[in-house]
Design an enzyme around this catalytic site. Sequence first.
Site, PDB file in Angstrom:
ATOM      1  N   HIS A   1       0.839  -1.202   0.000  1.00 37.69           N
ATOM      2  CA  HIS A   1       0.000   0.000   0.000  1.00 37.69           C
ATOM      3  C   HIS A   1       0.871   1.248   0.000  1.00 37.69           C
ATOM      4  O   HIS A   1       1.833   1.333   0.757  1.00 37.69           O
ATOM      5  CB  HIS A   1      -0.908   0.026   1.241  1.00 37.69           C
ATOM      6  CG  HIS A   1      -2.112  -0.844   1.097  1.00 37.69           C
ATOM      7  ND1 HIS A   1      -3.258  -0.669   1.833  1.00 37.69           N
ATOM      8  CD2 HIS A   1      -2.350  -1.892   0.282  1.00 37.69           C
ATOM      9  CE1 HIS A   1      -4.157  -1.578   1.470  1.00 37.69           C
ATOM     10  NE2 HIS A   1      -3.628  -2.340   0.535  1.00 37.69           N
TER      11      HIS A   1
ATOM     12  N   TYR B   1      -8.855   5.544   8.252  1.00 34.00           N
ATOM     13  CA  TYR B   1      -8.917   5.899   9.673  1.00 34.00           C
ATOM     14  C   TYR B   1      -9.980   6.981   9.810  1.00 34.00           C
ATOM     15  O   TYR B   1      -9.796   8.082   9.293  1.00 34.00           O
ATOM     16  CB  TYR B   1      -7.572   6.459  10.152  1.00 34.00           C
ATOM     17  CG  TYR B   1      -6.458   5.437  10.293  1.00 34.00           C
ATOM     18  CD1 TYR B   1      -5.740   4.995   9.185  1.00 34.00           C
ATOM     19  CD2 TYR B   1      -6.115   4.933  11.554  1.00 34.00           C
ATOM     20  CE1 TYR B   1      -4.707   4.070   9.327  1.00 34.00           C
ATOM     21  CE2 TYR B   1      -5.082   4.008  11.700  1.00 34.00           C
ATOM     22  CZ  TYR B   1      -4.383   3.579  10.592  1.00 34.00           C
ATOM     23  OH  TYR B   1      -3.364   2.675  10.740  1.00 34.00           O
TER      24      TYR B   1
ATOM     25  N   PRO C   1      -2.855   0.584  19.167  1.00 32.96           N
ATOM     26  CA  PRO C   1      -2.705   0.103  17.786  1.00 32.96           C
ATOM     27  C   PRO C   1      -2.888   1.155  16.696  1.00 32.96           C
ATOM     28  O   PRO C   1      -2.651   0.860  15.518  1.00 32.96           O
ATOM     29  CB  PRO C   1      -3.800  -0.975  17.679  1.00 32.96           C
ATOM     30  CG  PRO C   1      -4.795  -0.625  18.718  1.00 32.96           C
ATOM     31  CD  PRO C   1      -4.052   0.036  19.827  1.00 32.96           C
TER      32      PRO C   1
ATOM     33  N   TYR D   1       4.654   6.746   9.818  1.00 35.36           N
ATOM     34  CA  TYR D   1       3.789   5.596   9.520  1.00 35.36           C
ATOM     35  C   TYR D   1       4.553   4.505   8.769  1.00 35.36           C
ATOM     36  O   TYR D   1       4.425   3.317   9.087  1.00 35.36           O
ATOM     37  CB  TYR D   1       2.560   6.052   8.716  1.00 35.36           C
ATOM     38  CG  TYR D   1       1.439   5.042   8.729  1.00 35.36           C
ATOM     39  CD1 TYR D   1       0.465   5.067   9.729  1.00 35.36           C
ATOM     40  CD2 TYR D   1       1.359   4.041   7.767  1.00 35.36           C
ATOM     41  CE1 TYR D   1      -0.553   4.129   9.771  1.00 35.36           C
ATOM     42  CE2 TYR D   1       0.339   3.092   7.791  1.00 35.36           C
ATOM     43  CZ  TYR D   1      -0.604   3.149   8.791  1.00 35.36           C
ATOM     44  OH  TYR D   1      -1.606   2.208   8.831  1.00 35.36           O
TER      45      TYR D   1
HETATM   46  C1  PHB Z   1      -4.995  -4.105  11.253  1.00 35.49           C
HETATM   47  O1  PHB Z   1      -5.218  -4.339  10.066  1.00 35.49           O
HETATM   48  O2  PHB Z   1      -5.146  -4.970  12.123  1.00 35.49           O
HETATM   49  C2  PHB Z   1      -4.580  -2.747  11.674  1.00 35.49           C
HETATM   50  C3  PHB Z   1      -4.297  -1.798  10.713  1.00 35.49           C
HETATM   51  C4  PHB Z   1      -3.898  -0.538  11.098  1.00 35.49           C
HETATM   52  C5  PHB Z   1      -3.816  -0.227  12.431  1.00 35.49           C
HETATM   53  C6  PHB Z   1      -4.066  -1.184  13.401  1.00 35.49           C
HETATM   54  C7  PHB Z   1      -4.460  -2.460  13.015  1.00 35.49           C
HETATM   55  O3  PHB Z   1      -3.442   1.026  12.800  1.00 35.49           O
END
Ligand code: PHB
Length: 393
Positions: free
Chosen positions: A75, A204, A295, A387
């Site tokens: 990505h 997001y 996360p 990121y």
């Molecule tokens: C996931 O796909 O589990 C995932 C993706 C992005 C994040 C956290 C978890 O910031």
Amino acid sequence: MNRTRTQVGIVGAGPAGLTLAHLLHRDGIDSVVVEDKSREYVEARVRAGVIEQGIVDLLTEAGAGERLVREGLVHHGIELQFDGERHRIPLSELAGGRAIVIYGQTELVKDLIRLRLDAGQPLHFEAADVSVHDLETERPLVRYRYEGSDEELDCDVIAGCDGFHGICRPSIPAGVLSEFSREYPFGWLGILAAVAPSNDELVYAHHERGFALLSLRSRERSRLYLQCRPDEDLAKWPDDRIWEELQTRLGIPGWRLAEGAILEKGVTGMRSYVCEPMRYGHLFLTGDAAHIVPPTGAKGLNLALHDVEVLADALVEWFRSGTTIGLDQYSDTCLRRVWRAEHFSWWMTRMLHRADDEDSFDLKLQLSQLRYVTTSHAAATSLAENYVGLETV
Ligand code: PHB
Ligand code: APR
């Protein structure tokens, strides 16, 4: 009592322990991996899925990235959604061409287990009563019960790769570690669904009802999250309610989230935690055993693998030449990256989640920050380079 001698005793067969074992084996260093859960359990645990380019390169160069490169989805951007609109952050364009790869941690763990077993190297699942001893000496020990016998593993060093709830960190005497932490008043309700992802890139979403995230595992599997209470009762979330809430929070005009069978669901709490130093005598802590991030920045797995890369290099150098420079710098080297990721994850979390006691001032700040990050080249670049993973910290 069975006594075994090894160079590195590795406690925990998560991504950190398994990658460390693999890197050491490639350099001719012996290790024994001791894991308290079963292989089936470890291979079924659904976890993160975003891998930084630098970590993909590490695994590939070490001969552990074959399926990751074949099946992982590259990505080059992510989307931030607020006020009902999506804004793309072109990660690769902003971060020197680097990208992220979507590949489930579970899949990586399966690959690493297979490599270890194919190489005929020791990996002991379902080890009971694992404990570590004599950490301040030159001969630390791991004791455990395995297939009905008492085992004693005599090591040069022990790698504590046993996650946040493991036994290594608590085996360090009181007063040695400094601990830094933050709890968040929310968690994530995550699902894995048998449906093609409804968007090409991760979304997001900031929403008045709380954060939501659209992610994926493959072309046929979506991974989705909703902000919830940290102690959210899953029984109150039948599948219909989950989809309805995801539709509301991720919805934008002219787009609908495709729904499918929910294969897995769970609630995860959110916390930030760091212990310093990441070493005590001949015990070295790695990954979740030493630090946790919420996360939101997708950093947990990546940080764990950065740690073991540094540790493997330092151990190779030590076993080859006797120099302790790398080992002595291990904790400081790792902590620089750990604190960068702690800040980034905390910042992403604060920008995107709704707090119960959020007053309109905080909400206005969040929206202003989101607008800034999606309109300023400098602010977007800062997000992007964190990121995809900073090359130097
Ligand atoms: C996931 O796909 O589990 C995932 C993706 C992005 C994040 C956290 C978890 O910031
Ligand atoms: N003895 C042996 N093994 C143990 C013990 C113990 N007492 N306690 C825990 N373990 C095992 C766990 O069962 C697990 O398999 O240690 C392993 C730790 O793995 P992870 O928790 O996955 O931690 P780590 O390898 O550091 O990877 C960090 O995993 O939790 C995610 O989001 C996190 O992506 C990050 C990554």
